[in-house]
Design a protein around this motif. Structure first.
Motif, short mmCIF file in Angstrom:
data_model
loop_
_atom_site.label_atom_id
_atom_site.label_comp_id
_atom_site.label_asym_id
_atom_site.label_seq_id
_atom_site.Cartn_x
_atom_site.Cartn_y
_atom_site.Cartn_z
N GLY A 1 32.48 3.59 15.95
CA GLY A 1 32.20 4.24 14.68
C GLY A 1 32.83 5.60 14.49
N ASP A 2 33.44 6.17 15.55
CA ASP A 2 33.98 7.52 15.44
C ASP A 2 35.04 7.65 14.35
OD1 ASP A 2 32.41 8.78 17.24
OD2 ASP A 2 34.01 9.34 18.63
N ALA A 3 35.92 6.65 14.25
CA ALA A 3 36.99 6.73 13.25
C ALA A 3 36.42 6.80 11.84
CB ALA A 3 37.91 5.52 13.38
N VAL A 4 35.27 6.19 11.65
CA VAL A 4 34.63 6.20 10.33
C VAL A 4 33.81 7.47 10.13
CG1 VAL A 4 33.02 4.99 8.81
CG2 VAL A 4 34.60 3.69 10.24
N THR A 5 32.96 7.79 11.10
CA THR A 5 32.04 8.92 10.92
C THR A 5 32.77 10.25 10.86
OG1 THR A 5 31.64 9.04 13.32
CG2 THR A 5 30.12 7.71 12.01
N THR A 6 33.90 10.38 11.52
CA THR A 6 34.64 11.65 11.51
C THR A 6 35.64 11.73 10.36
OG1 THR A 6 36.34 10.78 13.02
CG2 THR A 6 34.43 11.90 14.01
N SER A 7 35.74 10.68 9.56
CA SER A 7 36.67 10.68 8.44
C SER A 7 36.09 11.45 7.26
CB SER A 7 36.97 9.23 8.01
OG SER A 7 35.86 8.68 7.30
N SER A 8 36.91 11.64 6.24
CA SER A 8 36.47 12.32 5.02
C SER A 8 36.05 11.33 3.94
CB SER A 8 37.59 13.23 4.50
OG SER A 8 38.77 12.49 4.25
N LEU A 9 35.80 10.09 4.33
CA LEU A 9 35.31 9.09 3.38
C LEU A 9 33.93 9.51 2.87
CD1 LEU A 9 36.26 5.88 5.40
CD2 LEU A 9 37.34 6.62 3.25
N ASP A 10 33.58 9.04 1.69
CA ASP A 10 32.25 9.32 1.14
C ASP A 10 31.19 8.75 2.05
OD1 ASP A 10 33.50 10.47 -1.02
OD2 ASP A 10 33.24 8.74 -2.35
N ASP A 11 30.02 9.41 2.07
CA ASP A 11 28.94 8.96 2.95
C ASP A 11 28.52 7.53 2.65
OD1 ASP A 11 28.91 11.37 4.27
OD2 ASP A 11 27.18 12.18 3.18
N LEU B 1 43.16 3.54 7.53
CA LEU B 1 41.88 3.04 7.06
C LEU B 1 41.77 3.19 5.54
CD1 LEU B 1 39.16 1.85 7.99
CD2 LEU B 1 38.31 4.19 8.21
N ARG B 2 42.22 4.30 5.02
CA ARG B 2 42.19 4.51 3.57
C ARG B 2 43.13 3.54 2.85
NH1 ARG B 2 39.80 8.66 1.12
NH2 ARG B 2 38.73 10.22 2.40
N LEU B 3 44.25 3.22 3.48
CA LEU B 3 45.17 2.27 2.87
C LEU B 3 44.55 0.88 2.81
CD1 LEU B 3 48.00 1.92 1.68
CD2 LEU B 3 48.82 1.37 3.99
N VAL B 4 43.86 0.49 3.90
CA VAL B 4 43.15 -0.79 3.89
C VAL B 4 42.08 -0.79 2.80
CG1 VAL B 4 41.67 -2.33 5.23
CG2 VAL B 4 43.59 -1.20 6.34
N ASP C 1 38.55 -5.34 9.71
CA ASP C 1 37.71 -4.44 10.49
C ASP C 1 38.30 -3.02 10.42
OD1 ASP C 1 39.62 -4.03 12.54
OD2 ASP C 1 38.74 -5.52 13.87
N SER C 2 37.55 -2.07 10.97
CA SER C 2 37.92 -0.65 10.82
C SER C 2 38.91 -0.17 11.87
CB SER C 2 36.65 0.21 10.92
OG SER C 2 36.00 0.02 12.18
N LEU C 3 39.39 -1.05 12.75
CA LEU C 3 40.26 -0.65 13.84
C LEU C 3 41.71 -0.56 13.35
CD1 LEU C 3 39.75 -0.01 16.85
CD2 LEU C 3 40.40 -2.36 17.37
N ALA C 4 41.92 0.37 12.41
CA ALA C 4 43.20 0.47 11.73
C ALA C 4 44.15 1.49 12.35
CB ALA C 4 42.98 0.82 10.25
#
Length: 338
Positions: free
Chosen positions: A308-318, A280-283, A271-274
């Motif tokens: 979802g904040d950790a994901v939506t505020t990240s610089s990961l691709d959309d 999260l990028r390492l996972v 899950d995304s709770l890293a």
């Protein structure tokens, strides 16, 4: 129910308790059974062994209140798994099965109240594999639950114990995923300091459970088994290079792992709770971008406050963000096939 540009959110790591309480402490005269004591209309205290364990909100058992909060947070659906204190692996097998049956009936009741919003995960009396398989078949076949939650160890027995292999095979045969959640962290009193059971103990415990699945041959022998590791797979992603180094250095300690554990780990999910974007990028790098699903540990305060904040505020691709927030959950649950 997506509005405008708001992404769909599927939270795969949330916890519940039964609405009706089964008082096995009184029935069996054993204080180790959890006891729920009401505080007010919105909260209750959980006690274990006569000691306060945690205060819980009514959203753990009240689906209407839970849905109201989900709407306020923009969460489209949740996977419901029991709070791990209810696992009761320590209990005599038939008593443990009695609790599992009660918990699963309660989760099924909640999912039926909003089947388009809730996905139920069963708990099992893992201490007795035959009883566990029987309850698994009932929970999936009769109750309509869609997955399973188990602990990182079963009363001290590791997940690669051969006794559990038939249970994993039954999960694969029924085509349901299993969430592995840390519980019964066995590192002595040192974890009581600084509340380290949550900050250090649980991530380490999850990594050790993953090691048992990887080195012990479970994922190799049951290739259709879909395993989701809570809390960003714990410390696993950081440790995988060291684990691979050990596999290469000591061939006599490889267990059932015929290939490097780092390669087998690509069959796991997390899950995304890293903790933060770097973790999260390492996972994503070590397990896979397509193997991460949204998880918040709702409704407990140590989880993600805004889903979802950790994901939506990240610089990961959309595209990666969308996959984590909802797309990968569909693949893990295989909703398209149902």
């Amino acid at each position: 129910m997506t509005d405008g540009n708001r992404p769909r959110l599927v939270d795969c790591h949330t916890h519940v308790l039964p609405r009706r309480w089964l008082d096995l402490a009184d029935r069996y005269g054993d204080a180790r059974w959890p006891d729920r004591r009401r505080i007010d209309d919105c909260s209750a205290d959980l006690f274990v062994g006569g000691k306060h364990f945690r205060t819980v909100p009514h959203t753990c058992w009240d689906p209407a209140a839970r849905l109201e909060q989900m709407d306020a947070m923009g969460v489209d659906s949740q996977w419901l798994s029991v709070t791990p204190v209810m696992f009761s692996y320590w209990a005599p097998p038939r008593q443990s099965a009695e609790m599992a049956r009660h918990v699963n009936d309660g989760i099924a009741e909640m999912t039926r109240s909003a089947p388009d919003r809730f996905v139920g995960l069963a708990t099992l009396p893992m201490g007795d594999p035959d009883l566990a398989i029987g309850e698994l078949e009932r929970a999936v076949g009769d109750l309509g639950l869609r997955g399973v939650e188990i602990g990182t160890n079963i009363a001290g027995r590791e997940l690669d114990d051969p006794a559990f292999r038939p249970v994993f095979e039954a999960m694969a045969e029924l085509d349901v995923p299993v969430l592995v959640h840390p519980w019964d962290v066995r590192s002595g009193d040192r974890l009581a300091r600084y509340n380290a059971m949550y900050t250090v103990g649980m991530p380490t415990e999850t990594a050790y459970a993953a090691l048992a699945l990887l080195h012990g041959g479970v994922l190799s022998d049951v290739p259709r088994l879909r395993v989701l590791l809570a809390h960003g797979a714990g410390a696993l992603a950081w440790l995988l290079p060291r684990i691979d180094r050990g596999w290469a250095t000591w061939p006599d300690r490889r267990g059932g792992a015929a290939e490097p554990p780092g390669a087998i780990a690509r069959r796991l999910w997390a899950d995304s709770l890293a903790g933060d974007e770097a973790n999260l990028r390492l996972v994503a790098r070590r397990i896979g971008e397509d193997r991460i699903v949204l998880g918040t540990d709702y409704p407990f305060p140590f989880g993600e406050e805004r889903p979802g904040d950790a994901v939506t505020t990240s610089s990961l691709d959309d595209g990666v963000k969308a996959a984590i927030l909802f797309g990968n959950a569909d693949a893990l649950l295989k909703t398209a096939a149902r």
